[in-house]
Design a protein around this motif. Structure first.
Motif, PDB file in Angstrom:
ATOM      1  N   CYS A  59      -1.260 -14.401   6.992  1.00  0.00           N
ATOM      2  CA  CYS A  59      -0.954 -13.529   5.852  1.00  0.00           C
ATOM      3  C   CYS A  59      -0.873 -12.073   6.315  1.00  0.00           C
ATOM      4  O   CYS A  59      -1.687 -11.621   7.113  1.00  0.00           O
ATOM      5  CB  CYS A  59      -2.073 -13.683   4.819  1.00  0.00           C
ATOM      6  SG  CYS A  59      -2.052 -12.489   3.489  1.00  0.00           S
ATOM      7  N   VAL A  60       0.129 -11.369   5.818  1.00  0.00           N
ATOM      8  CA  VAL A  60       0.276  -9.952   6.179  1.00  0.00           C
ATOM      9  C   VAL A  60      -0.217  -9.030   5.052  1.00  0.00           C
ATOM     10  O   VAL A  60       0.008  -7.826   5.092  1.00  0.00           O
ATOM     11  CB  VAL A  60       1.736  -9.608   6.565  1.00  0.00           C
ATOM     12  CG1 VAL A  60       2.124 -10.313   7.842  1.00  0.00           C
ATOM     13  CG2 VAL A  60       2.715  -9.948   5.440  1.00  0.00           C
ATOM     14  N   VAL A  68       1.538 -19.337   2.155  1.00  0.00           N
ATOM     15  CA  VAL A  68       1.137 -20.055   0.947  1.00  0.00           C
ATOM     16  C   VAL A  68       1.664 -21.489   1.015  1.00  0.00           C
ATOM     17  O   VAL A  68       2.867 -21.705   1.131  1.00  0.00           O
ATOM     18  CB  VAL A  68       1.686 -19.354  -0.328  1.00  0.00           C
ATOM     19  CG1 VAL A  68       1.218 -20.074  -1.581  1.00  0.00           C
ATOM     20  CG2 VAL A  68       1.267 -17.897  -0.368  1.00  0.00           C
ATOM     21  N   VAL A  83       5.910 -14.852   4.952  1.00  0.00           N
ATOM     22  CA  VAL A  83       5.516 -15.450   6.236  1.00  0.00           C
ATOM     23  C   VAL A  83       5.105 -16.919   6.123  1.00  0.00           C
ATOM     24  O   VAL A  83       4.649 -17.515   7.093  1.00  0.00           O
ATOM     25  CB  VAL A  83       4.356 -14.641   6.882  1.00  0.00           C
ATOM     26  CG1 VAL A  83       4.818 -13.259   7.297  1.00  0.00           C
ATOM     27  CG2 VAL A  83       3.156 -14.549   5.957  1.00  0.00           C
TER      28      VAL A  83
HETATM   29  S1  SF4 Z   1      -0.271 -11.435   0.495  1.00  0.00           S
HETATM   30 FE1  SF4 Z   1      -0.242 -12.952   2.171  1.00  0.00          FE
HETATM   31  S2  SF4 Z   1      -0.101 -14.916   1.136  1.00  0.00           S
HETATM   32 FE2  SF4 Z   1       0.488 -13.348  -0.362  1.00  0.00          FE
HETATM   33  S3  SF4 Z   1       2.714 -13.198  -0.190  1.00  0.00           S
HETATM   34 FE3  SF4 Z   1       1.872 -11.648   1.183  1.00  0.00          FE
HETATM   35  S4  SF4 Z   1       1.733 -12.663   3.158  1.00  0.00           S
HETATM   36 FE4  SF4 Z   1       1.996 -14.274   1.644  1.00  0.00          FE
END
Ligand code: SF4
Ligand code: SF4
Length: 112
Positions: free
Chosen positions: A72-73, A57, A54
């Motif tokens: 963040c998911v 980062v 998504v």
């Molecule tokens: S945990 Fe959150 S920041 Fe990490 S890859 Fe998944 S969606 Fe991206």
């Protein structure tokens, strides 16, 4: 009639709901919550940024990465692909980081 019996029975049962936040549910071991980033372990490979589905980062430079917990998911991909040992990304089971301000959800990831 059976509905009435059920209703009467439920009067004497304990409620299923919890009095959160007074009564807290302990998350299971594999629950994914807050992301912890350890900049001193990071080698700057950008794998976490590349694999995040998504775009939560945002890599700035080695040791400086923004994690946006507002989008963040909590899939755990960034932690899985991080190649360092020990990993520079560690997803904890802490789920109490809500905020009404989206900006405050960026970089809630500092080691605590
Ligand atoms: S945990 Fe959150 S920041 Fe990490 S890859 Fe998944 S969606 Fe991206
Ligand atoms: S995957 Fe790990 S080592 Fe690579 S940039 Fe991300 S946090 Fe740093």
């Amino acid at each position: 009639m059976s509905i009435l019996i059920e209703a009467l029975k439920s009067l004497f049962k304990k409620p299923f709901t919890r009095m959160y936040p007074k009564e807290k549910l302990k998350p299971c071991k594999r629950f994914r919550g807050r992301i912890n980033y350890y900049p001193e372990r990071c080698i700057g490979c950008r794998m976490c940024e590349r694999y995040c589905p998504v775009g939560a980062v945002k890599f700035k430079e080695k040791g400086k990465i923004d994690f946006d917990l507002g989008i963040c998911v909590l899939c755990g991909m960034c932690q899985d692909v991080c190649p360092t040992k020990p990993k520079a990304i560690n997803i904890r089971n802490d789920f109490e980081f809500s905020s009404s301000d989206k900006k405050k959800l960026v970089n809630l990831t500092k080691k605590q």
